[in-house]
Design a protein around this motif. Structure first.
Motif, PDB file in Angstrom:
ATOM      1  N   VAL A 139     -36.359  54.615 -24.613  1.00  0.00           N
ATOM      2  CA  VAL A 139     -37.359  54.450 -25.801  1.00  0.00           C
ATOM      3  C   VAL A 139     -36.390  55.277 -26.967  1.00  0.00           C
ATOM      4  O   VAL A 139     -36.543  54.641 -28.001  1.00  0.00           O
ATOM      5  CB  VAL A 139     -38.647  55.102 -25.434  1.00  0.00           C
ATOM      6  CG1 VAL A 139     -39.617  54.729 -26.796  1.00  0.00           C
ATOM      7  CG2 VAL A 139     -39.228  54.056 -24.366  1.00  0.00           C
ATOM      8  N   LEU A 140     -36.263  56.478 -26.766  1.00  0.00           N
ATOM      9  CA  LEU A 140     -35.597  57.318 -27.586  1.00  0.00           C
ATOM     10  C   LEU A 140     -34.173  57.365 -27.929  1.00  0.00           C
ATOM     11  O   LEU A 140     -33.665  58.237 -28.688  1.00  0.00           O
ATOM     12  CB  LEU A 140     -36.019  58.773 -27.442  1.00  0.00           C
ATOM     13  CG  LEU A 140     -37.711  58.969 -27.136  1.00  0.00           C
ATOM     14  CD1 LEU A 140     -38.021  60.498 -27.036  1.00  0.00           C
ATOM     15  CD2 LEU A 140     -38.344  58.436 -28.371  1.00  0.00           C
ATOM     16  N   ALA A 141     -33.510  56.188 -27.215  1.00  0.00           N
ATOM     17  CA  ALA A 141     -31.928  56.379 -27.292  1.00  0.00           C
ATOM     18  C   ALA A 141     -31.397  55.423 -28.222  1.00  0.00           C
ATOM     19  O   ALA A 141     -30.441  54.882 -28.008  1.00  0.00           O
ATOM     20  CB  ALA A 141     -31.474  56.368 -25.910  1.00  0.00           C
ATOM     21  N   ALA A 142     -32.056  55.188 -29.294  1.00  0.00           N
ATOM     22  CA  ALA A 142     -31.491  53.998 -30.033  1.00  0.00           C
ATOM     23  C   ALA A 142     -30.195  54.480 -30.760  1.00  0.00           C
ATOM     24  O   ALA A 142     -29.406  53.339 -30.773  1.00  0.00           O
ATOM     25  CB  ALA A 142     -32.356  53.715 -31.325  1.00  0.00           C
ATOM     26  N   ASP A 143     -30.002  55.422 -30.813  1.00  0.00           N
ATOM     27  CA  ASP A 143     -28.568  55.922 -31.666  1.00  0.00           C
ATOM     28  C   ASP A 143     -27.485  55.768 -30.543  1.00  0.00           C
ATOM     29  O   ASP A 143     -26.216  55.966 -31.121  1.00  0.00           O
ATOM     30  CB  ASP A 143     -28.768  57.217 -32.148  1.00  0.00           C
ATOM     31  CG  ASP A 143     -29.774  57.501 -33.491  1.00  0.00           C
ATOM     32  OD1 ASP A 143     -29.939  56.169 -34.103  1.00  0.00           O
ATOM     33  OD2 ASP A 143     -30.113  58.450 -33.875  1.00  0.00           O
ATOM     34  N   VAL A 144     -27.683  55.644 -29.458  1.00  0.00           N
ATOM     35  CA  VAL A 144     -26.553  55.715 -28.391  1.00  0.00           C
ATOM     36  C   VAL A 144     -26.482  54.451 -27.729  1.00  0.00           C
ATOM     37  O   VAL A 144     -25.781  54.343 -26.911  1.00  0.00           O
ATOM     38  CB  VAL A 144     -26.724  57.025 -27.556  1.00  0.00           C
ATOM     39  CG1 VAL A 144     -26.760  58.405 -28.326  1.00  0.00           C
ATOM     40  CG2 VAL A 144     -27.957  56.820 -26.769  1.00  0.00           C
ATOM     41  N   GLN A 145     -27.294  53.601 -28.025  1.00  0.00           N
ATOM     42  CA  GLN A 145     -27.437  52.118 -27.291  1.00  0.00           C
ATOM     43  C   GLN A 145     -26.386  51.273 -28.021  1.00  0.00           C
ATOM     44  O   GLN A 145     -26.006  51.554 -29.101  1.00  0.00           O
ATOM     45  CB  GLN A 145     -28.958  51.768 -27.155  1.00  0.00           C
ATOM     46  CG  GLN A 145     -29.702  52.673 -26.191  1.00  0.00           C
ATOM     47  CD  GLN A 145     -30.893  51.985 -26.017  1.00  0.00           C
ATOM     48  OE1 GLN A 145     -31.531  51.339 -26.736  1.00  0.00           O
ATOM     49  NE2 GLN A 145     -31.689  52.466 -24.818  1.00  0.00           N
ATOM     50  N   THR A 146     -26.459  50.183 -27.366  1.00  0.00           N
ATOM     51  CA  THR A 146     -25.663  48.956 -27.984  1.00  0.00           C
ATOM     52  C   THR A 146     -26.545  48.514 -29.148  1.00  0.00           C
ATOM     53  O   THR A 146     -27.708  48.713 -29.406  1.00  0.00           O
ATOM     54  CB  THR A 146     -25.318  47.963 -27.009  1.00  0.00           C
ATOM     55  OG1 THR A 146     -26.856  47.408 -26.523  1.00  0.00           O
ATOM     56  CG2 THR A 146     -24.700  48.271 -25.659  1.00  0.00           C
ATOM     57  N   GLY A 147     -25.778  47.809 -30.022  1.00  0.00           N
ATOM     58  CA  GLY A 147     -26.186  47.112 -31.067  1.00  0.00           C
ATOM     59  C   GLY A 147     -27.034  45.917 -30.849  1.00  0.00           C
ATOM     60  O   GLY A 147     -27.242  45.615 -29.479  1.00  0.00           O
ATOM     61  N   PRO A 148     -27.512  45.101 -31.828  1.00  0.00           N
ATOM     62  CA  PRO A 148     -28.477  43.927 -31.502  1.00  0.00           C
ATOM     63  C   PRO A 148     -27.884  42.754 -30.796  1.00  0.00           C
ATOM     64  O   PRO A 148     -26.383  42.921 -30.735  1.00  0.00           O
ATOM     65  CB  PRO A 148     -28.823  43.509 -32.861  1.00  0.00           C
ATOM     66  CG  PRO A 148     -27.774  44.096 -33.788  1.00  0.00           C
ATOM     67  CD  PRO A 148     -27.143  45.229 -33.109  1.00  0.00           C
ATOM     68  N   PRO A 149     -28.401  41.862 -30.173  1.00  0.00           N
ATOM     69  CA  PRO A 149     -27.883  40.879 -29.429  1.00  0.00           C
ATOM     70  C   PRO A 149     -26.819  40.162 -30.255  1.00  0.00           C
ATOM     71  O   PRO A 149     -27.002  39.819 -31.312  1.00  0.00           O
ATOM     72  CB  PRO A 149     -29.002  40.047 -29.073  1.00  0.00           C
ATOM     73  CG  PRO A 149     -30.033  40.943 -28.996  1.00  0.00           C
ATOM     74  CD  PRO A 149     -29.945  41.920 -30.239  1.00  0.00           C
ATOM     75  N   GLY A 150     -25.778  39.864 -29.740  1.00  0.00           N
ATOM     76  CA  GLY A 150     -24.510  39.049 -30.229  1.00  0.00           C
ATOM     77  C   GLY A 150     -23.702  40.098 -31.102  1.00  0.00           C
ATOM     78  O   GLY A 150     -22.567  39.590 -31.833  1.00  0.00           O
ATOM     79  N   ALA A 151     -23.841  41.046 -31.197  1.00  0.00           N
ATOM     80  CA  ALA A 151     -22.962  42.027 -32.065  1.00  0.00           C
ATOM     81  C   ALA A 151     -21.775  42.539 -31.410  1.00  0.00           C
ATOM     82  O   ALA A 151     -20.800  42.991 -32.036  1.00  0.00           O
ATOM     83  CB  ALA A 151     -23.797  43.540 -32.143  1.00  0.00           C
ATOM     84  N   GLY A 350     -27.784  62.020 -22.078  1.00  0.00           N
ATOM     85  CA  GLY A 350     -28.802  61.490 -21.154  1.00  0.00           C
ATOM     86  C   GLY A 350     -30.396  62.042 -21.594  1.00  0.00           C
ATOM     87  O   GLY A 350     -31.080  62.961 -21.060  1.00  0.00           O
ATOM     88  N   ILE A 351     -30.943  61.198 -22.483  1.00  0.00           N
ATOM     89  CA  ILE A 351     -32.032  61.612 -23.230  1.00  0.00           C
ATOM     90  C   ILE A 351     -33.403  61.433 -22.509  1.00  0.00           C
ATOM     91  O   ILE A 351     -33.518  60.600 -21.541  1.00  0.00           O
ATOM     92  CB  ILE A 351     -32.230  60.449 -24.494  1.00  0.00           C
ATOM     93  CG1 ILE A 351     -30.913  60.710 -25.409  1.00  0.00           C
ATOM     94  CG2 ILE A 351     -33.289  60.734 -25.244  1.00  0.00           C
ATOM     95  CD1 ILE A 351     -30.456  60.017 -26.585  1.00  0.00           C
ATOM     96  N   ARG A 352     -34.180  62.358 -22.561  1.00  0.00           N
ATOM     97  CA  ARG A 352     -35.417  62.240 -22.053  1.00  0.00           C
ATOM     98  C   ARG A 352     -36.424  61.841 -22.907  1.00  0.00           C
ATOM     99  O   ARG A 352     -36.429  62.460 -24.082  1.00  0.00           O
ATOM    100  CB  ARG A 352     -35.671  63.558 -21.276  1.00  0.00           C
ATOM    101  CG  ARG A 352     -35.510  63.888 -20.009  1.00  0.00           C
ATOM    102  CD  ARG A 352     -33.727  63.646 -19.769  1.00  0.00           C
ATOM    103  NE  ARG A 352     -33.725  63.502 -18.371  1.00  0.00           N
ATOM    104  CZ  ARG A 352     -32.237  63.332 -17.898  1.00  0.00           C
ATOM    105  NH1 ARG A 352     -31.240  63.175 -18.791  1.00  0.00           N
ATOM    106  NH2 ARG A 352     -31.796  63.288 -16.640  1.00  0.00           N
TER     107      ARG A 352
END
Length: 411
Positions: A139-151, A350-352
């Motif tokens: 939920v809180l890991a947007a800055d370390v996750q992959t981009g939008p689909p197809g990016a 490893g975000i909590r």
């Protein structure tokens, strides 16, 4: 948990959350700040006013908060699965298996021992603490996750963190169930392994695959009319709830099922822009609910939620973030081909977050634990520390990782 707040103020808060959720991500893009940080700070500030009052007792008593957090987690799992452009295979997902099968068990084992021997908790409470804090948060890991689909491919670091967060909630949940069984004194390890662990995981995998492929067919391949032509991102919410509900009715692992169904949907017509629409809609709904929960958590932090924490509890919460998770991940990646910097990032971020809140609410709403207040305090501190430490460092660290990856590709 019920909020004691006037109706106009409630409308004001909801309106402000909707505007902030739309505006803040754009404004904070280049700053070492994050929306979760602002929400925690706002809630903390509200705790010193008379505008909002919460009932006495630990954060999250009652079923409403549990259900809200449950929905946030399953929506985040759907969004995480839809983000992944990499097709599933055992070899291509090798980094995820290292995190799930080596790093997470090491984290659970270490926290279990610290809970019992350093904090003085009973074994069931120690396991509850360990299983609640071990998984990373989707939920809180947007800055370390992959981009939008197809990016396109975002590199192993972002992929591993996104896929790990999508799967480890489902892998940790059986240990929450085991902690409850141990506290009740009715634990049968053999039955738990067969039914609650492997049985529910198997059902979750099967239901997720079947529902995901069926929904993918309805969305993208139905001869008469493809539902993707409607452009309604609400389909992602429908697919999430449908898959989760069917899995629960079949006594399977709903978290695993939702993420697997998202992977199956994503593999159907992967170039269709409707994947982006669904992921964005899920993220918008999820973001508003998360902001509300973090406001309440911030309020709790300023209103006595940490009163039960001890110096050793503070150490456990901080050592988890600074030492236990990074060390467990580095051990998990021993012998892999990943570079040192990538390993360090995967280990450190490893975000909590919201998943931990749900696990505790689920457990405490079903079984009393003598260590309840202390567990709440430790987990809340760990979440707050993760929000601020990871929130400040994630953007510059991931920007450097992206630059290194592009440089290696050009070279």
């Amino acid at each position: 948990m019920m909020l004691a707040v006037s109706y106009p103020l409630l409308l004001l808060v909801i309106g402000a959350l909707l505007l902030l959720g739309s505006w803040a991500p754009m404004m904070l893009r280049r700053l070492p700040l994050s929306l979760p940080m602002l929400c925690l700070l706002a809630g903390f500030g509200l705790s010193f006013t008379n505008l909002v009052r919460l009932p006495a007792g630990p954060l999250g008593d009652g079923g409403m908060a549990e259900k809200i957090n449950e929905m946030i987690v399953v929506l985040a799992l759907m969004e995480a699965g839809l983000r992944l452009d990499r097709r599933f295979s055992l070899r291509r997902w090798a980094s995820v298996w290292r995190l799930l099968l080596i790093a997470m068990p090491l984290t659970i084992g270490t926290l279990l021992l610290l809970g019992h021997y350093a904090l003085g908790f009973g074994w069931p409470a120690s396991l509850l603490l360990a299983a609640s804090l071990a998984p990373t948060d989707p939920v809180l890991a947007a800055d370390v996750q992959t981009g939008p689909p197809g990016a396109g491919e975002d590199g192993e670091t972002r992929f591993a963190l996104t896929a790990e967060a999508g799967l480890n909630d489902g892998f940790a949940f059986p240990f929450i169930v085991l902690a409850l069984l141990l506290e009740r004194g009715v634990a049968d390890i053999g039955h738990w392994l067969a039914a609650d662990l492997f049985g529910e995981l198997t059902v979750g995998l099967l239901v997720g695959t079947i529902v995901g492929r069926a929904v993918g067919y309805l969305l993208f391949e139905l001869p008469a009319i493809k539902l993707s032509n409607t452009g309604e991102g609400l389909a992602a919410i429908g697919a999430t709830l449908l898959c989760y509900a069917v899995t629960l009715m079949l006594q399977g692992n709903g978290f695993v099922a939702v993420f697997v169904s998202a992977i199956a949907i994503r593999s159907t017509c992967p170039d269709d822009a409707f994947h982006v629409t669904m992921a964005e809609f899920s993220a918008q709904v999820e973001r508003v609910l998360v902001m509300l929960i973090l406001l309440v958590l911030g309020w709790g932090l300023g209103s006595g939620l940490l009163q039960a924490i001890t110096p050793m509890g503070v150490c456990v919460a901080l050592v988890l973030i600074a030492v236990i998770r990074p060390a467990s991940a580095l051990i998990g990646f021993a012998g892999s081909r990943e570079g040192r910097y990538a390993r360090m990032l995967i280990g450190f971020f490893g975000i909590r977050g919201i998943g931990t809140l749900f696990y505790l609410q689920y457990a405490f709403n079903r079984q009393p634990f003598a260590e309840k207040q202390a567990i709440w305090a430790i987990c809340s501190l760990a979440i707050a520390a993760s929000v601020f430490v990871h929130g400040i460092l994630s953007k510059p660290a991931m920007a450097r990782a992206d630059a290194r990856r592009l440089q290696n590709q050009e070279g």
